[in-house]
Scaffold this motif. Structure first.
Motif, mmCIF file in Angstrom:
data_model
loop_
_atom_site.group_PDB
_atom_site.id
_atom_site.type_symbol
_atom_site.label_atom_id
_atom_site.label_comp_id
_atom_site.label_asym_id
_atom_site.label_seq_id
_atom_site.Cartn_x
_atom_site.Cartn_y
_atom_site.Cartn_z
ATOM 1 N N ARG B 238 -2.901 42.143 210.427
ATOM 2 C CA ARG B 238 -3.815 41.567 211.433
ATOM 3 C C ARG B 238 -3.690 42.322 212.770
ATOM 4 N NH1 ARG B 238 -7.738 38.259 209.641
ATOM 5 N NH2 ARG B 238 -7.792 40.121 208.375
ATOM 6 N N LEU B 239 -2.434 42.619 213.145
ATOM 7 C CA LEU B 239 -2.211 43.322 214.415
ATOM 8 C C LEU B 239 -2.812 44.730 214.363
ATOM 9 C CD1 LEU B 239 1.431 42.086 215.076
ATOM 10 C CD2 LEU B 239 -0.596 41.507 216.444
ATOM 11 N N ASN B 240 -2.697 45.360 213.196
ATOM 12 C CA ASN B 240 -3.281 46.693 213.053
ATOM 13 C C ASN B 240 -4.799 46.669 213.166
ATOM 14 O OD1 ASN B 240 -1.158 48.478 212.872
ATOM 15 N ND2 ASN B 240 -0.852 48.129 210.677
ATOM 16 N N LEU B 241 -5.400 45.604 212.654
ATOM 17 C CA LEU B 241 -6.851 45.468 212.784
ATOM 18 C C LEU B 241 -7.233 45.413 214.266
ATOM 19 C CD1 LEU B 241 -9.715 44.987 211.740
ATOM 20 C CD2 LEU B 241 -9.091 42.654 211.176
ATOM 21 N N VAL B 242 -6.469 44.631 215.021
ATOM 22 C CA VAL B 242 -6.721 44.532 216.466
ATOM 23 C C VAL B 242 -6.549 45.902 217.126
ATOM 24 C CG1 VAL B 242 -5.871 43.522 218.632
ATOM 25 C CG2 VAL B 242 -6.056 42.100 216.570
ATOM 26 N N LYS B 243 -5.477 46.572 216.764
ATOM 27 C CA LYS B 243 -5.193 47.889 217.358
ATOM 28 C C LYS B 243 -6.330 48.885 217.075
ATOM 29 C CE LYS B 243 -1.680 51.421 217.737
ATOM 30 N NZ LYS B 243 -0.571 52.117 217.089
ATOM 31 N N THR B 244 -6.798 48.867 215.827
ATOM 32 C CA THR B 244 -7.889 49.771 215.455
ATOM 33 C C THR B 244 -9.143 49.496 216.278
ATOM 34 O OG1 THR B 244 -7.027 49.852 213.217
ATOM 35 C CG2 THR B 244 -9.309 50.543 213.500
ATOM 36 N N LEU B 439 -6.729 46.583 227.871
ATOM 37 C CA LEU B 439 -6.706 45.924 226.560
ATOM 38 C C LEU B 439 -5.607 46.566 225.711
ATOM 39 C CD1 LEU B 439 -8.149 43.891 224.726
ATOM 40 C CD2 LEU B 439 -9.934 45.578 224.348
ATOM 41 N N ALA B 440 -5.589 47.877 225.721
ATOM 42 C CA ALA B 440 -4.541 48.588 224.988
ATOM 43 C C ALA B 440 -3.158 48.242 225.564
ATOM 44 C CB ALA B 440 -4.789 50.092 225.064
ATOM 45 N N GLY B 441 -3.096 48.066 226.882
ATOM 46 C CA GLY B 441 -1.833 47.720 227.541
ATOM 47 C C GLY B 441 -1.310 46.363 227.110
ATOM 48 N N PHE B 442 -2.195 45.366 227.053
ATOM 49 C CA PHE B 442 -1.742 44.025 226.653
ATOM 50 C C PHE B 442 -1.374 43.981 225.176
ATOM 51 C CE2 PHE B 442 -3.971 42.549 230.568
ATOM 52 C CZ PHE B 442 -2.841 42.030 231.171
ATOM 53 N N TYR B 443 -2.056 44.783 224.384
ATOM 54 C CA TYR B 443 -1.663 44.864 222.970
ATOM 55 C C TYR B 443 -0.229 45.390 222.885
ATOM 56 C CZ TYR B 443 -1.327 46.275 218.123
ATOM 57 O OH TYR B 443 -0.898 46.418 216.828
#
Lengths: 363, 564
Positions: B238-244, B439-443
Motif C-alpha cells: 500500500r505504501l509503495n502505491l502511494v509512493k508511486t 508530499l514526497a517529504g511527508f511520505y
C-alpha cells in the motif's frame, strides 16, 4: 465523429476486429448469430449519445467521481461515446451561451437525449433555495426532462436528497423523481456513486439500446443487487466472529471485521467491495473505516450514529449478541463462531427486507 | 452608455454563481456576485454525535472533499483537547497535499484552461511545430509530431461531427485569446492528459480513506491501520502505491503543469488587471508537527492589508472581534441587521426576500446572495493561493520566496504583477510545485516514523463521550486549495449544539457588507476590459482565477445563539 465504427477505425481497429467484437458482444448477451449484423449496424451508424447533465442542490462529488472513471476513461467517454452537451462543471460556454447550447440540443434531439441529474430539487419557499439562470432547479429539471429519452438520478442527492434532505431538511430538498413523474427515472445512488457505475450505466444504454435491468428500487441490478457485506474483504472475520473492538487495536491490525465499530456493510446495497474505488484500489472497509451505507435511502438519518453497530445481526443468523461473540473471539482467536447463509437487512427501527424504503425518502 | 450584463450560470466552477456586471464602453464599472444555492448543512448537524459530523460537513463540498472533514475533526479535537498520533498527522498532511495537487491541476486545465486556451485555434496548428515547441519546453515524453496530430484529429472529429459537446458555443476566436495555434494544441493535449492523470493521484486518498471523492476520517487520529506484516491493512504494498503516485505527480507537475503555465503566462503577461481588494488572509495550515504549533505550518497564517508586505498581522480565530460575518446583503436574518457576529455567536436563519423566479436582475441595494460577508476587523479579505504566497513571502518563507522570485524573473515581471488575475493563476501553479514536493517529504516522514517503531494511527483516550466535559467549544482550521477554511463547533452533553463554517469562497465571493464594501470578486472585476460585447471572456477569467466553490460558501444555519 459519426459513429462508433468510425471511432474504432480511428483507433486502428480493423473491420475484422470490429465484427469480432460484435460477435463477442452478441455471445455475451446470449443472442443468436442473426443479432450480430444488428449490433454492428447500430454501432456503425449511431451518433454520439447527447447527454445533458444538470447540477442542482449538490456538492459536485458525483461529477468528481465521474471524471475518475478508468474504464472507459472519462476523456474517451466524452469525446467518443457521448456528446456532453451541457454540464456546468466542464463546459466551456457560460451564461446565455451555455443555456443556448442546452436548448439547442434539447430541440434537435428531442426524445433522444439522456438527462443525468446530480443533486436534489428543493421545494422550500417556492424553490428559491436553488436557482440557475434565474429559474428554479425544479423548473429547469422539468424543462430538461420533458424531451429526455431516459433520466438518470445520479448520486444520493438525486435519488433521496442525501445530506440536505437529512433531518430537519431545512430546504425541503426532494429526490428528482418527486419532480419528474412522467418519465422512468433510473436511480444510481451513492455518495458519490462509483465512477464506473455511471459510465457503465450509460455505456449499457448506448451499446444495447435499453436501460439496464433494475432492482425493485429502480437501481441498476448489476451494481445494486448485492450487499457490500457479501463481497467484503473482511467477511471471513465476520463469519469467524473476529471483530475490531476499537480503532487501531490488535484486531484492527489484523484486518478483522469492523461490524462492532459501526460497519453498515450488511445493509448497504452497492458494488464497492467488488468493483472497488478508483480503478480497484480499495473501498472504505478495506481501508479500515466502517461502511456508512451511503447508497441507502436516508442514510444520514438511518446510519447514524456511525460508530454504533446495528442493534442486532440482521436476520439473527448468528443467533448471538455480537458483543459476546467478540469477547469470545478475543479469548479464543481463530475458533470463532461459524456463520452460514445470507444475511438480510434490518436497521434499528426499520424492518423492510431490501434495506431501504422508497417512500420514506420523499418526506 | 452603461449596460448591465448577467452571466448565470458561471460555468466551470463548483456550485451556482451569478455575476451581474455593469459595462461602460469596454470596461466593467460595477459588479454584483450572488451565490444562488443554499442547503443548510449546519442546521442538519445539530444534536448529532460530534464524531460523526466530519462526514456530514464533508458533503459541503465534493471538490475540496478532504478539507472540510479535516477542519471538522480538528474542531472536535480542539474542543476536547484531544491529541492525535504522529502518523495521523502525517497521513492527514499527505491527504491534504494530494488534494491540493490534484485540485490545482484540475483547476488550471479543466476549470480555468478555456479562459486562456482557444480550442478551435488548435485545429490550425502545425503538429510538427507543436512538437518542436513542446520539446523545447519540457522533457515530457508525449511530444511527438504524431502524438499532436492524433490529438488534433480527435478534436477535429468532435468539431466535424457537429456535436461539440463541452466545446459548444464558447468564445472561440475571441480577441482576448493570445496563444498561437501550436501552444493551443499543446495545451489541449495536456487538458486531456491532465484529465487522465488526476484520477491517478486521487488513489492516494483511496489507500488511506477507502474512496475518493469523500474519503474517510476519524476523530482522534486516522482510520487506516498500519501493520507491515498484514495483508489487510497499510503495509509495504500500500505504501509503495502511494509512493508511486507521488512520484508520478511530481513528474506531471514538473514536466507538464509548470512548463505550460509559464508558456501561457508569457503570452498574457501584459494583461495585468483583476487585482481587486489588496487584503490577504490565511488561517495557516499543514502542520509539520501539530496544528497547535503555528510555526510548524507549511502555509503560514497571517493578514496583509493594502498590499503592504512589510507588515503581517496575526489573527486569532477565537477572538470574537476579529472574524465576524455580516448579512446586510445576504438572505439571512440577524438579531441586528448590520452587526457582525463571530461564528461561535452565529445566529442565522434563511430569509429570502429577493425577486420571485424567473427573474432577470438582482438589486444590490438590497439582499442579493446566499453567501454571507465575513470580514476581518471590518476588512474584506481575499483568500487562496495568492494570499498564501504573499503571506509566506512576507513572513520570509525561503522556499516560497525563491519560487516566487525565480518565476517573476523568468517572466520578467515585477512583484506587484502578482496583484492580478494572472498573478492568482501563477501563484496557484507555484503552490502546486511546493505541495507536490512536500508530499514526497511527508511520505518520507511517515516511513521514518514507522521505521522507528511507531505504527499508531489512533488515540483512544477521548473516544468515549463519557470522558468529555458537559460543555466544550472548539475551532478547526485549515487551508483549502481555494483558501482559508475553518469550522467552529459548540458541544453540549456529547452532542453538537451549534456549528458554523467560514470558508474560502465565503470570503472571496461575499456580497457587499453593511458599509457597502464590496467582496473580492466584485472588487476584482472593476476595470476589467471587455473586448467583445456579449462575450464576457475576461470576466470569466478573473472569476475563475479565484477557483469559485459555491457549495462551500452558501451558508449555514446555526441554532439560537448561546453567548460565550
Amino acid at each position: 465523429m459519426e459513429s462508433y465504427y468510425h471511432w474504432a477505425v480511428q483507433k486502428g481497429i480493423t473491420r475484422r476486429d470490429f465484427l469480432k467484437f460484435c460477435t463477442m458482444m452478441a455471445g455475451m448477451l446470449g443472442l443468436e448469430a442473426t443479432a450480430i449484423p444488428r449490433i454492428a449496424n447500430a454501432l456503425e451508424t449511431k451518433p454520439r449519445l447527447p447527454v445533458i447533465y444538470l447540477n442542482l442542490q449538490e456538492c459536485t462529488c458525483c461529477c468528481e467521481s465521474l471524471i475518475r472513471s478508468s474504464h472507459p476513461l472519462f476523456s474517451d467517454f466524452i469525446l467518443n461515446m457521448i456528446s456532453l452537451d451541457y454540464m456546468e462543471t466542464l463546459q466551456a460556454a457560460a451564461g446565455e451561451q451555455a443555456e443556448a447550447a442546452r436548448k439547442k440540443v434539447m430541440n434537435e434531439h428531442y426524445g433522444n437525449y439522456v438527462l443525468v441529474v446530480e443533486g436534489s430539487a428543493t421545494l422550500g419557499e417556492g424553490g428559491i433555495y436553488c436557482t440557475i439562470g434565474g429559474v428554479t432547479a425544479n423548473e429547469l429539471l422539468q424543462e430538461c426532462a420533458a424531451g429526455a429519452a431516459a433520466v438518470i438520478a445520479y448520486g444520493s442527492c438525486a435519488t433521496n436528497a442525501c445530506i440536505q434532505g437529512a433531518h430537519p431538511n431545512p430546504t425541503q430538498a426532494v429526490p428528482i423523481r418527486r419532480i419528474v413523474k412522467d418519465k422512468p427515472v433510473i436511480d444510481v445512488p451513492g455518495c458519490p456513486p462509483i465512477a464506473e457505475v455511471i459510465t457503465g450505466t450509460i455505456v449499457h444504454y448506448i451499446t444495447f439500446g435499453t436501460i439496464p435491468e433494475l432492482t425493485s428500487l429502480g437501481r441498476p441490478k448489476a451494481f445494486y443487487s448485492k450487499r457490500v457485506h457479501d463481497g467484503c474483504t473482511r467477511r471471513a472475520f465476520f463469519d469467524a466472529g473476529q471483530f475490531v473492538e476499537q480503532f487501531d487495536d490488535e484486531g484492527a491490525k489484523k484486518g478483522w471485521c469492523l461490524y462492532k465499530v459501526g460497519c453498515k456493510g450488511p445493509v448497504a446495497y452497492n458494488a464497492c467491495a467488488v468493483t472497488e474505488w478508483n480503478d480497484g484500489v480499495s473501498f472504505p472497509v478495506k481501508s479500515g473505516h466502517p461502511c456508512m451505507a451511503c447508497s441507502e435511502n436516508n442514510w444520514y438519518d438511518s446510519s447514524t450514529p456511525f460508530y454504533t453497530h446495528l442493534a442486532e445481526i440482521p436476520n439473527d443468523v448468528i443467533g448471538k449478541n455480537p458483543d459476546q461473540i467478540g469477547l469470545a473471539a478475543l479469548g479464543i482467536a481463530g475458533a470463532g463462531v461459524i456463520v452460514h447463509g445470507a444475511v438480510t437487512s434490518a436497521v434499528r427501527g426499520r424492518s423492510n427486507k431490501d434495506g431501504s424504503d422508497s417512500e420514506k425518502d420523499t418526506r | 452608455m452603461a449596460t448591465r450584463i448577467v452571466v448565470d450560470p458561471i460555468t466551470r466552477i463548483e456550485g451556482h454563481l451569478r455575476i451581474e456586471a455593469v459595462v461602460d464602453g469596454n470596461r466593467i464599472t460595477d459588479a454584483v456576485s450572488s451565490g444562488t444555492v443554499f442547503r443548510g448543512i449546519e442546521k442538519i448537524v445539530e444534536n448529532r454525535d460530534p464524531r460523526d459530523v466530519w462526514s456530514f460537513v464533508q458533503r459541503i463540498c465534493g471538490v475540496c472533499t478532504h478539507i472540510h472533514a479535516i477542519a471538522s475533526i480538528r474542531a472536535v479535537e480542539d474542543a476536547l483537547n484531544y491529541p492525535i498520533p504522529k502518523n495521523a498527522n502525517y497521513i492527514r498532511n499527505i491527504m491534504t497535499l494530494t488534494q491540493f495537487t490534484q485540485d490545482h491541476v484540475i483547476h488550471f486545465y479543466h476549470l480555468h484552461g478555456f479562459d486562456w486556451i482557444d480550442v478551435l485555434s488548435a485545429l490550425k496548428a502545425d503538429p510538427k511545430a507543436t512538437s518542436q515547441l513542446a520539446m523545447s519546453l519540457s522533457a515530457w515524453p508525449n511530444a511527438s509530431e504524431g502524438y499532436f496530430r492524433d490529438t488534433q484529429n480527435k478534436v477535429k472529429n468532435v468539431v466535424n461531427s457537429g456535436q461539440l459537446g463541452i466545446f459548444a458555443n464558447a468564445y472561440w476566436g475571441h480577441p482576448a485569446y493570445r496563444l498561437p495555434p501550436e501552444a493551443n494544441l499543446m495545451a489541449v493535449a495536456h487538458y486531456l492528459e491532465a484529465l487522465n492523470w488526476q484520477k491517478e493521484i486521487a488513489k492516494i486518498h483511496t489507500v488511506f480513506g477507502g474512496k475518493n471523492p469523500h474519503p474517510n476520517y476519524l476523530v482522534g487520529g486516522h482510520s487506516s491501520t498500519i501493520n507491515l506484516d498484514d495483508v489487510h491493512v497499510i503495509n509495504m504494498e500500500r505504501l509503495n502505491l502511494v509512493k508511486t503516485k507521488i512520484a508520478e505527480a511530481q513528474t506531471f507537475v514538473d514536466q507538464v503543469l509548470i512548463p505550460d503555465v509559464f508558456a501561457i503566462a508569457g503570452f498574457y503577461k501584459h494583461d495585468l488587471w483583476g487585482g481587486g481588494i489588496g487584503n490577504y488572509l490565511s488561517y495557516g495550515g499543514v502542520p509539520t508537527t501539530d496544528i497547535h504549533e503555528a510555526n510548524s505550518y507549511l502555509f503560514p497564517a497571517g493578514i496583509i492589508l493594502n498590499r503592504n508586505l512589510n507588515k503581517v498581522y496575526d489573527l486569532d480565530l477565537k477572538d470574537p472581534n476579529q472574524i465576524q460575518e455580516f448579512v446586510s446583503h445576504a438572505w439571512y436574518k440577524y438579531p441586528d441587521a448590520d452587526t457582525g457576529l463571530h461564528p461561535w455567536q452565529g445566529h442565522t436563519d434563511p430569509a429570502y426576500d429577493g425577486p420571485k423566479p424567473p427573474y432577470t436582475n438582482l438589486d444590490e441595494t438590497k439582499k442579493y446572495s446566499w453567501i454571507k460577508s465575513p470580514r476581518w476587523q471590518g476588512h474584506a479579505m481575499e483568500v487562496g493561493p495568492l494570499a498564501r504566497l504573499l503571506i509566506a513571502y512576507a513572513r520570509g518563507n525561503k522556499e516560497i520566496k525563491e519560487l516566487t522570485d525565480n518565476a517573476l524573473k523568468r517572466l520578467d515581471l515585477p512583484l506587484n504583477a502578482l496583484y492580478s488575475t494572472l498573478g492568482r493563476t501563477l501563484a496557484r501553479a507555484l503552490e502546486t510545485k511546493y505541495c507536490v514536493d512536500h508530499l514526497a517529504g511527508f511520505y518520507a516522514d511517515l516511513i521514518a516514523n514507522i521505521k522507528a517503531g511507531d505504527t499508531q494511527t489512533f488515540n483512544p483516550e477521548k473516544w468515549d463521550p463519557s470522558r468529555w466535559p458537559d460543555e466544550a467549544h472548539g475551532v478547526g482550521w485549515a487551508e483549502a486549495p481555494r483558501g482559508a477554511l475553518a469550522h467552529w463547533i459548540k458541544i453540549r452533553n456529547g452532542k453538537v449544539e451549534s456549528y458554523q463554517a467560514v470558508v474560502p469562497t465565503t470570503w472571496n465571493a461575499s456580497p457587499r457588507d453593511a458599509s457597502g464594501q464590496k467582496g473580492p470578486y466584485e472588487a476584482s472585476l472593476l476595470d476589467t476590459p471587455m473586448a467583445v460585447s456579449g462575450q464576457p471572456l475576461e470576466l470569466l477569467r478573473t472569476i475563475h482565477s479565484f477557483d469559485p466553490c459555491i457549495a462551500c460558501a452558501t451558508h449555514l444555519i446555526t441554532p439560537g445563539g448561546h453567548d460565550l
